[in-house]
Write an enzyme that holds these catalytic residues in place. Structure first.
Site, PDB file in Angstrom:
ATOM      1  N   CYS A  66       0.154  15.454  -1.890  1.00  0.00           N
ATOM      2  CA  CYS A  66      -1.671  15.181  -0.814  1.00  0.00           C
ATOM      3  C   CYS A  66      -0.952  16.216   0.009  1.00  0.00           C
ATOM      4  O   CYS A  66      -2.061  17.219   0.178  1.00  0.00           O
ATOM      5  CB  CYS A  66      -1.188  13.979  -0.530  1.00  0.00           C
ATOM      6  N   HIS A 115      -0.519   9.830   4.366  1.00  0.00           N
ATOM      7  CA  HIS A 115      -1.207  10.471   3.119  1.00  0.00           C
ATOM      8  C   HIS A 115      -2.297  11.395   3.417  1.00  0.00           C
ATOM      9  O   HIS A 115      -2.982  10.716   4.545  1.00  0.00           O
ATOM     10  CB  HIS A 115      -1.326   9.066   2.326  1.00  0.00           C
ATOM     11  N   HIS A 127      -8.039  14.516  -2.922  1.00  0.00           N
ATOM     12  CA  HIS A 127      -6.495  13.731  -2.731  1.00  0.00           C
ATOM     13  C   HIS A 127      -6.259  13.984  -4.367  1.00  0.00           C
ATOM     14  O   HIS A 127      -6.452  13.470  -4.633  1.00  0.00           O
ATOM     15  CB  HIS A 127      -6.126  12.705  -2.017  1.00  0.00           C
TER      16      HIS A 127
END
Length: 156
Positions: A66, A115, A127
């Site tokens: 990510c 994240h 993502h």
């Protein structure tokens, strides 16, 4: 000879102040415009990565984690970011609320901001989700909205 129209007269102190205000305003506009152009480039690059594999520590060009995707996308836009999610969040000073998200903003989730995704507009982000999955575009509703912990606007 006829008198010159009032508009042709020498600028007054008020006109000078307005001109100075406009000049400072145009600096802010050009800075904002530059950030929007960079954000558009980052979003465009992120879209091109859809379908690439997730790999922990992946920095591209064919596999990403990510934060690698966020860093890589903004790098293509000419903005340098640190490597990890927490470092990115700390380093980018311009913080953004959920209601003020704009394309290119980086959205963070979970405790510790572990994240990150790239907001692409209209309630969606791109993502690199997790092992065994691929880079994808998802709707920021329900699950993601509940786990949202902050956002930043790089390139400002």
């Amino acid at each position: 000879m006829p008198a010159a129209p009032a508009s042709a007269a020498a600028p007054s102190a008020t006109t000078g102040a307005t001109a100075a205000h406009s000049a400072s305003g145009s600096k802010a506009v050009s800075r904002k415009t530059r950030q929007k152009r960079r954000a558009a480039a980052a979003v465009s690059y992120a879209y091109k990565q859809i379908g690439d594999r997730y790999r922990w520590g992946g920095n591209g060009p064919s596999s990403w984690d990510c934060s690698g995707l966020a860093k890589g996308s903004w790098s293509k836009a000419g903005v340098r970011l640190p490597r990890t999610t927490t470092q990115i969040y700390r380093a980018v000073r311009y913080k953004v609320s959920w209601k003020r998200l704009a394309a290119g903003d980086l959205v963070f989730f979970y405790s510790g901001k572990s994240h990150v995704g790239i907001y692409v507009g209209k309630g969606h982000m791109i993502h690199a989700p997790s092992s065994g999955k691929r880079v994808k575009r998802v709707k920021l509703a329900g699950y993601y909205k509940r786990n949202f912990t902050g956002a930043v606007r790089p390139g400002y």
